[in-house]
Design an enzyme around this catalytic site. Structure first.
Site, PDB file in Angstrom:
ATOM      1  N   ALA A  57       2.142  -1.361  -2.299  1.00  0.00           N
ATOM      2  CA  ALA A  57       1.764  -0.738  -1.101  1.00  0.00           C
ATOM      3  C   ALA A  57       0.572   0.077  -1.191  1.00  0.00           C
ATOM      4  O   ALA A  57      -0.158   0.471  -0.306  1.00  0.00           O
ATOM      5  CB  ALA A  57       2.827   0.322  -0.572  1.00  0.00           C
ATOM      6  N   GLU A  74       4.403   6.513  -2.606  1.00  0.00           N
ATOM      7  CA  GLU A  74       3.382   5.270  -2.846  1.00  0.00           C
ATOM      8  C   GLU A  74       3.135   4.658  -1.280  1.00  0.00           C
ATOM      9  O   GLU A  74       2.162   4.273  -1.179  1.00  0.00           O
ATOM     10  CB  GLU A  74       3.797   4.176  -3.603  1.00  0.00           C
ATOM     11  CG  GLU A  74       3.579   4.892  -5.209  1.00  0.00           C
ATOM     12  CD  GLU A  74       4.424   3.617  -6.207  1.00  0.00           C
ATOM     13  OE1 GLU A  74       4.388   3.834  -7.375  1.00  0.00           O
ATOM     14  OE2 GLU A  74       5.075   2.749  -5.419  1.00  0.00           O
ATOM     15  N   PHE A 132      11.872  -6.903   1.364  1.00  0.00           N
ATOM     16  CA  PHE A 132      10.770  -7.148   0.896  1.00  0.00           C
ATOM     17  C   PHE A 132      10.040  -6.281   0.058  1.00  0.00           C
ATOM     18  O   PHE A 132       9.863  -4.975   0.314  1.00  0.00           O
ATOM     19  CB  PHE A 132      10.054  -6.986   2.506  1.00  0.00           C
ATOM     20  CG  PHE A 132       8.357  -7.141   2.463  1.00  0.00           C
ATOM     21  CD1 PHE A 132       8.069  -8.641   2.095  1.00  0.00           C
ATOM     22  CD2 PHE A 132       7.428  -6.386   2.867  1.00  0.00           C
ATOM     23  CE1 PHE A 132       6.594  -8.855   2.221  1.00  0.00           C
ATOM     24  CE2 PHE A 132       6.204  -6.581   2.872  1.00  0.00           C
ATOM     25  CZ  PHE A 132       5.782  -7.887   2.629  1.00  0.00           C
ATOM     26  N   HIS A 153      14.158  -0.231  -4.855  1.00  0.00           N
ATOM     27  CA  HIS A 153      13.221   0.311  -3.713  1.00  0.00           C
ATOM     28  C   HIS A 153      13.931   0.653  -2.544  1.00  0.00           C
ATOM     29  O   HIS A 153      14.988  -0.067  -2.167  1.00  0.00           O
ATOM     30  CB  HIS A 153      12.262  -0.850  -3.527  1.00  0.00           C
ATOM     31  CG  HIS A 153      11.087  -0.797  -4.658  1.00  0.00           C
ATOM     32  ND1 HIS A 153      10.153  -0.297  -4.688  1.00  0.00           N
ATOM     33  CD2 HIS A 153      11.208  -2.077  -5.838  1.00  0.00           C
ATOM     34  CE1 HIS A 153       9.443  -0.772  -5.898  1.00  0.00           C
ATOM     35  NE2 HIS A 153      10.230  -1.787  -6.408  1.00  0.00           N
ATOM     36  N   PRO A 154      13.518   1.650  -1.961  1.00  0.00           N
ATOM     37  CA  PRO A 154      13.949   1.816  -0.212  1.00  0.00           C
ATOM     38  C   PRO A 154      13.214   0.958   0.326  1.00  0.00           C
ATOM     39  O   PRO A 154      12.194   0.203  -0.259  1.00  0.00           O
ATOM     40  CB  PRO A 154      13.236   3.106  -0.381  1.00  0.00           C
ATOM     41  CG  PRO A 154      12.193   3.572  -0.658  1.00  0.00           C
ATOM     42  CD  PRO A 154      12.646   2.685  -2.269  1.00  0.00           C
ATOM     43  N   ILE A 177       6.277  -5.286  -1.712  1.00  0.00           N
ATOM     44  CA  ILE A 177       4.916  -5.291  -1.641  1.00  0.00           C
ATOM     45  C   ILE A 177       4.471  -4.131  -2.399  1.00  0.00           C
ATOM     46  O   ILE A 177       4.920  -3.079  -2.388  1.00  0.00           O
ATOM     47  CB  ILE A 177       4.393  -5.481  -0.318  1.00  0.00           C
ATOM     48  CG1 ILE A 177       2.892  -5.878  -0.386  1.00  0.00           C
ATOM     49  CG2 ILE A 177       4.865  -4.446   0.565  1.00  0.00           C
ATOM     50  CD1 ILE A 177       2.412  -6.138   1.052  1.00  0.00           C
TER      51      ILE A 177
END
Length: 320
Positions: free
Chosen positions: A116, A81, A112, A59-60, A114
């Site tokens: 989104a 997203e 982190f 992920h970025p 999550i």
């Protein structure tokens, strides 16, 4: 109709190559629901922590565009997203988010994570600040659960795209379409008869928080209370504990099967005991026993009761 999905497609869904290989091995899947059940089993019980970290690293950072070195289909999907949440975010708000992202990564060692979808920038920042207070081992599991939410959303999109292609291909083949419908009915009937569980209803794992690693070789016993009255805080009750199964933790800290793969769990009081003294010489706790109740309404649920252990403390909770 069963769909053939390539390994590259699964990598875009999750980011973990081990997860993708196991999904290909388990395919084809007759439905999205079946695929998601298998994906959850693989993600939480078959791949290891490095596979989780590989998915996180794909992920970025939340709020950022993918870097030139990480401009994969997976990373571009992540940015898409997040696009709605950050479309109108101010520069100062993005700067605050970047600062908290840096603090989070410094503490936990990964970015982190999550889901989104449907969240605003403010909601995600508040979640980041709240989760920053967690212990690393707890936060790792939370991040893994958020990753699974992302994977499930991407799987739904993938299946929808595949189904559209199949529908267009088969629209000119009415006879094959009738066979497909008949086959789906047969598959549904077969799945209805098959056990829905893919693992025993009670499981555990042990993590050595003093080392930040799985605890290997811990002896584990699962017992159930047999008696006319239940055990209580001050009284033992009329009855005795009966051993259901024993095992030892593997290289990932997970115990082997402690009971049979039953569909419905008998309601009652259960106890998982860990031989901590044998694992940790000089441990303050010679053993740890965790008792919990399963009610009639919970007999179809799964009970994962992990142990987070150090020489002078231990923690437990009901996990997934």
């Amino acid at each position: 109709m069963a769909m053939e999905i390539r390994e590259d497609d699964w990598v875009v869904c999750c980011g973990s190559s081990d997860f993708a290989k196991l999904m290909v091995k388990a395919s084809p899947f007759s439905s999205l629901e079946t695929a998601i059940d298998v994906a959850r089993e693989i993600w939480f019980n078959q791949v290891n922590v490095p596979a989780w970290l590989e998915a996180f690293a794909a992920h970025p950072q939340i709020g950022n565009s993918p870097s030139p070195s990480n401009n994969s289909d997976f990373a571009r999907r992540s940015v898409a997203e997040q696009s709605t949440a950050f479309a109108t975010t101010s520069a100062s708000a993005l700067e605050e988010l970047s600062e908290w992202n840096a603090l989070y990564r410094q503490k936990f060692g990964f970015i982190f994570i999550i889901c989104a979808s449907g969240r605003t920038h403010a909601e995600m920042l508040a979640e980041l600040k709240g989760r920053y207070a967690n212990r690393p081992i707890v936060e790792l599991e939370i991040a893994a659960k958020e990753q699974m939410k992302i994977t499930e959303l991407r799987m739904a999109k993938l299946f929808s795209e595949k189904a559209e292609v199949v529908s267009q291909t088969e629209s000119t083949k009415p006879q094959e379409d009738r066979l497909r419908i008949i086959g789906e009915h047969l598959n549904a009937a077969a799945e209805a008869k098959a056990p829905k569980r893919s693992r025993p209803p009670i499981t555990t794992h042990v993590l050595d928080v003093s080392r930040g690693a799985p605890a290997v070789g811990v002896e584990v016993h699962l017992e159930v209370w047999n008696g006319t009255t239940c055990p209580s805080f001050r009284q033992g009750g009329r009855g005795e504990w009966s051993v259901v199964g024993t095992s030892a933790t593997d290289k990932d800290g997970r115990s082997g099967p402690l009971m049979d793969l039953v569909e419905a769990l008998n309601p009652g009081t259960y106890r998982i005991s860990f031989n901590t003294a044998k694992y940790c010489q000089g441990c303050f706790f010679p053993y740890v026993s965790i008792a919990f109740e399963v009610t009639e309404s919970q007999k179809w649920e799964h009970f994962h009761v992990p142990l987070l252990l150090s020489p002078f403390s231990f923690t437990t909770y009901r996990g997934s």
